[in-house]
Design a protein around this motif. Structure first.
Motif, mmCIF file in Angstrom:
data_model
loop_
_atom_site.group_PDB
_atom_site.id
_atom_site.type_symbol
_atom_site.label_atom_id
_atom_site.label_comp_id
_atom_site.label_asym_id
_atom_site.label_seq_id
_atom_site.Cartn_x
_atom_site.Cartn_y
_atom_site.Cartn_z
ATOM 1 N N ALA A 182 45.892 57.869 55.794
ATOM 2 C CA ALA A 182 45.712 57.144 54.542
ATOM 3 C C ALA A 182 46.840 56.143 54.332
ATOM 4 C CB ALA A 182 45.650 58.115 53.371
ATOM 5 N N CYS A 183 46.481 54.900 54.040
ATOM 6 C CA CYS A 183 47.439 53.830 53.769
ATOM 7 C C CYS A 183 47.341 53.478 52.291
ATOM 8 C CB CYS A 183 47.121 52.600 54.606
ATOM 9 S SG CYS A 183 47.289 52.855 56.381
ATOM 10 N N ASN A 184 48.454 53.654 51.586
ATOM 11 C CA ASN A 184 48.526 53.336 50.162
ATOM 12 C C ASN A 184 49.265 52.020 50.004
ATOM 13 O OD1 ASN A 184 47.493 55.983 49.263
ATOM 14 N ND2 ASN A 184 49.400 56.723 50.143
ATOM 15 N N TYR A 185 48.637 51.083 49.324
ATOM 16 C CA TYR A 185 49.260 49.795 49.050
ATOM 17 C C TYR A 185 49.560 49.735 47.552
ATOM 18 C CZ TYR A 185 47.734 48.508 53.709
ATOM 19 O OH TYR A 185 47.558 48.464 55.065
ATOM 20 N N GLN A 186 50.824 49.420 47.202
ATOM 21 C CA GLN A 186 51.202 49.365 45.800
ATOM 22 C C GLN A 186 51.907 48.046 45.498
ATOM 23 O OE1 GLN A 186 52.954 51.975 42.190
ATOM 24 N NE2 GLN A 186 53.515 52.699 44.181
ATOM 25 N N ILE A 187 51.619 47.538 44.316
ATOM 26 C CA ILE A 187 52.230 46.295 43.857
ATOM 27 C C ILE A 187 53.517 46.628 43.110
ATOM 28 C CG2 ILE A 187 51.887 44.217 42.474
ATOM 29 C CD1 ILE A 187 49.953 44.601 44.916
ATOM 30 N N TYR A 188 54.591 45.935 43.475
ATOM 31 C CA TYR A 188 55.879 46.028 42.787
ATOM 32 C C TYR A 188 56.138 44.672 42.130
ATOM 33 C CZ TYR A 188 57.361 50.423 45.079
ATOM 34 O OH TYR A 188 57.486 51.725 45.492
ATOM 35 N N PHE A 189 56.927 44.670 41.061
ATOM 36 C CA PHE A 189 57.227 43.411 40.405
ATOM 37 C C PHE A 189 58.620 43.423 39.785
ATOM 38 C CE2 PHE A 189 56.298 45.980 36.896
ATOM 39 C CZ PHE A 189 56.038 45.332 35.691
ATOM 40 N N LYS A 190 59.125 42.226 39.506
ATOM 41 C CA LYS A 190 60.439 42.088 38.867
ATOM 42 C C LYS A 190 60.470 40.768 38.119
ATOM 43 C CE LYS A 190 62.950 39.776 42.622
ATOM 44 N NZ LYS A 190 64.141 39.807 43.471
ATOM 45 N N THR A 191 61.480 40.622 37.257
ATOM 46 C CA THR A 191 61.686 39.389 36.507
ATOM 47 C C THR A 191 63.045 38.810 36.885
ATOM 48 O OG1 THR A 191 61.763 38.420 34.292
ATOM 49 C CG2 THR A 191 62.744 40.604 34.544
ATOM 50 N N ASP A 192 63.233 37.535 36.614
ATOM 51 C CA ASP A 192 64.577 36.971 36.780
ATOM 52 C C ASP A 192 65.358 37.072 35.471
ATOM 53 O OD1 ASP A 192 63.028 35.084 35.495
ATOM 54 O OD2 ASP A 192 63.674 33.403 36.730
ATOM 55 N N ILE A 193 64.628 37.133 34.336
ATOM 56 C CA ILE A 193 65.248 37.308 33.023
ATOM 57 C C ILE A 193 64.152 37.658 32.017
ATOM 58 C CG2 ILE A 193 65.056 34.855 32.436
ATOM 59 C CD1 ILE A 193 67.706 35.110 30.915
ATOM 60 N N GLY A 194 64.465 38.474 31.054
ATOM 61 C CA GLY A 194 63.517 38.775 29.981
ATOM 62 C C GLY A 194 62.471 39.814 30.367
ATOM 63 N N THR A 195 61.410 39.877 29.569
ATOM 64 C CA THR A 195 60.340 40.861 29.753
ATOM 65 C C THR A 195 59.097 40.177 30.311
ATOM 66 O OG1 THR A 195 61.177 42.164 27.906
ATOM 67 C CG2 THR A 195 58.899 42.560 28.556
ATOM 68 N N ILE A 196 58.460 40.836 31.280
ATOM 69 C CA ILE A 196 57.219 40.339 31.870
ATOM 70 C C ILE A 196 56.176 41.448 31.848
ATOM 71 C CG2 ILE A 196 58.298 38.584 33.341
ATOM 72 C CD1 ILE A 196 58.101 40.625 35.666
ATOM 73 N N TYR A 197 54.914 41.054 31.970
ATOM 74 C CA TYR A 197 53.791 41.998 31.925
ATOM 75 C C TYR A 197 52.935 41.806 33.174
ATOM 76 C CZ TYR A 197 55.038 42.045 26.978
ATOM 77 O OH TYR A 197 55.708 42.144 25.798
ATOM 78 N N TYR A 198 52.860 42.854 34.005
ATOM 79 C CA TYR A 198 51.950 42.784 35.161
ATOM 80 C C TYR A 198 50.516 42.884 34.674
ATOM 81 C CZ TYR A 198 49.383 44.003 39.356
ATOM 82 O OH TYR A 198 48.458 44.016 40.362
ATOM 83 N N GLN A 199 50.279 43.773 33.744
ATOM 84 C CA GLN A 199 48.972 43.891 33.094
ATOM 85 C C GLN A 199 49.236 43.893 31.599
ATOM 86 O OE1 GLN A 199 45.767 44.002 34.259
ATOM 87 N NE2 GLN A 199 45.013 44.125 32.186
ATOM 88 N N ASN A 200 48.692 42.919 30.920
ATOM 89 C CA ASN A 200 48.915 42.809 29.480
ATOM 90 C C ASN A 200 47.629 43.178 28.758
ATOM 91 O OD1 ASN A 200 49.829 42.217 26.944
ATOM 92 N ND2 ASN A 200 49.723 39.999 27.192
ATOM 93 N N SER A 201 47.515 44.439 28.362
ATOM 94 C CA SER A 201 46.277 44.903 27.729
ATOM 95 C C SER A 201 46.138 44.415 26.304
ATOM 96 C CB SER A 201 46.193 46.431 27.782
ATOM 97 O OG SER A 201 47.319 47.004 27.150
ATOM 98 N N GLY A 202 47.106 43.645 25.818
ATOM 99 C CA GLY A 202 47.044 43.112 24.464
ATOM 100 C C GLY A 202 46.205 41.854 24.344
ATOM 101 N N ASN A 203 45.625 41.372 25.452
ATOM 102 C CA ASN A 203 44.750 40.199 25.359
ATOM 103 C C ASN A 203 43.484 40.429 26.172
ATOM 104 O OD1 ASN A 203 45.131 39.381 28.121
ATOM 105 N ND2 ASN A 203 47.130 38.593 27.550
ATOM 106 N N ASP A 204 42.584 39.476 26.147
ATOM 107 C CA ASP A 204 41.276 39.626 26.794
ATOM 108 C C ASP A 204 41.111 38.707 28.002
ATOM 109 O OD1 ASP A 204 40.424 41.505 24.907
ATOM 110 O OD2 ASP A 204 39.855 39.918 23.505
ATOM 111 N N TYR A 205 42.160 38.516 28.772
ATOM 112 C CA TYR A 205 42.086 37.595 29.899
ATOM 113 C C TYR A 205 41.548 38.219 31.179
ATOM 114 C CZ TYR A 205 44.712 34.358 27.031
ATOM 115 O OH TYR A 205 45.104 33.521 26.035
ATOM 116 N N GLY A 206 41.255 39.501 31.190
ATOM 117 C CA GLY A 206 40.713 40.128 32.380
ATOM 118 C C GLY A 206 41.586 41.251 32.880
ATOM 119 N N LEU A 207 41.456 41.543 34.146
ATOM 120 C CA LEU A 207 42.221 42.631 34.744
ATOM 121 C C LEU A 207 42.770 42.197 36.087
ATOM 122 C CD1 LEU A 207 40.199 43.881 37.130
ATOM 123 C CD2 LEU A 207 39.075 44.815 35.159
#
Length: 186
Positions: free
Chosen positions: A151-176
């Motif tokens: 089994a190969c598991n692929y996972q997304i990692y993320f980071k910011t250079d400054i401030g707060t970012i959202y990989y998934q922002n469930s507060g809006n209706d832009y999709g998934l």
């Protein structure tokens, strides 16, 4: 057997054969061929989809997990895995900020390691100085060669250079955000 075409003289000059009516018997496989009629190199053997809708945010300047994981178990060690990531609902809030995205892989529970990204991210979403906020993303892909049938598991990692970012922002209706894994036969 290949007959001599109409008007042929058996000389060393070029002779044309009507392949639809003047060829009989069994033809040998082409150079390097196997003669198999059902083999299709490059054929897609399986497809796995991983939709992600969990609100995920970070202020970390080092890569952290998003929780977005896709798992596929290759059927052969020489298969390739096409990883396609579509980001429809990420958000970089405030100007001059970047979200960097990297792809990590774990095989058979041995632990995650980065396979693309790092200093030169696999994906980058940026809010320009004039825009203040960027929501959405795009699509990117990567071909992996895990050389395993575990089994190969692929996972997304993320980071910011400054401030707060959202990989998934469930507060809006832009999709998934959606990951598609395809096993491609060698």
């Amino acid at each position: 057997t290949l007959p001599i075409a109409n008007g042929g003289t058996n000389s060393t000059s070029t002779t044309f054969v009507n392949m639809t009516s003047n060829v009989t018997g069994t033809l040998p496989a082409a150079n390097g061929g196997t003669g198999a009629t059902s083999y299709a190199p490059g054929k897609i053997l399986q497809v796995v989809e991983s939709k992600f809708t969990t609100n995920t945010t970070t202020s970390s300047t080092s890569y952290v997990v998003t929780g977005h994981i896709g798992t596929i178990t290759p059927s052969a060690t020489d298969s390739k895995i096409l990883v396609q990531l579509s980001i429809g609902n990420a958000m970089v809030d405030d100007s001059d900020r970047n979200m960097s995205i990297s792809l990590y892989r774990d095989i058979a529970g041995a632990g995650y390691s980065e396979i693309i990204g790092g200093t030169d991210p696999w994906f980058r979403i940026r809010a320009e100085a004039s825009s203040n906020t960027t929501t959405g993303g795009g699509t990117n892909s990567f071909v992996d060669s895990p050389t395993s049938t575990a089994a190969c598991n692929y996972q997304i990692y993320f980071k910011t250079d400054i401030g707060t970012i959202y990989y998934q922002n469930s507060g809006n209706d832009y999709g998934l955000n959606n990951m598609i894994l395809m096993e491609i036969g060698a």
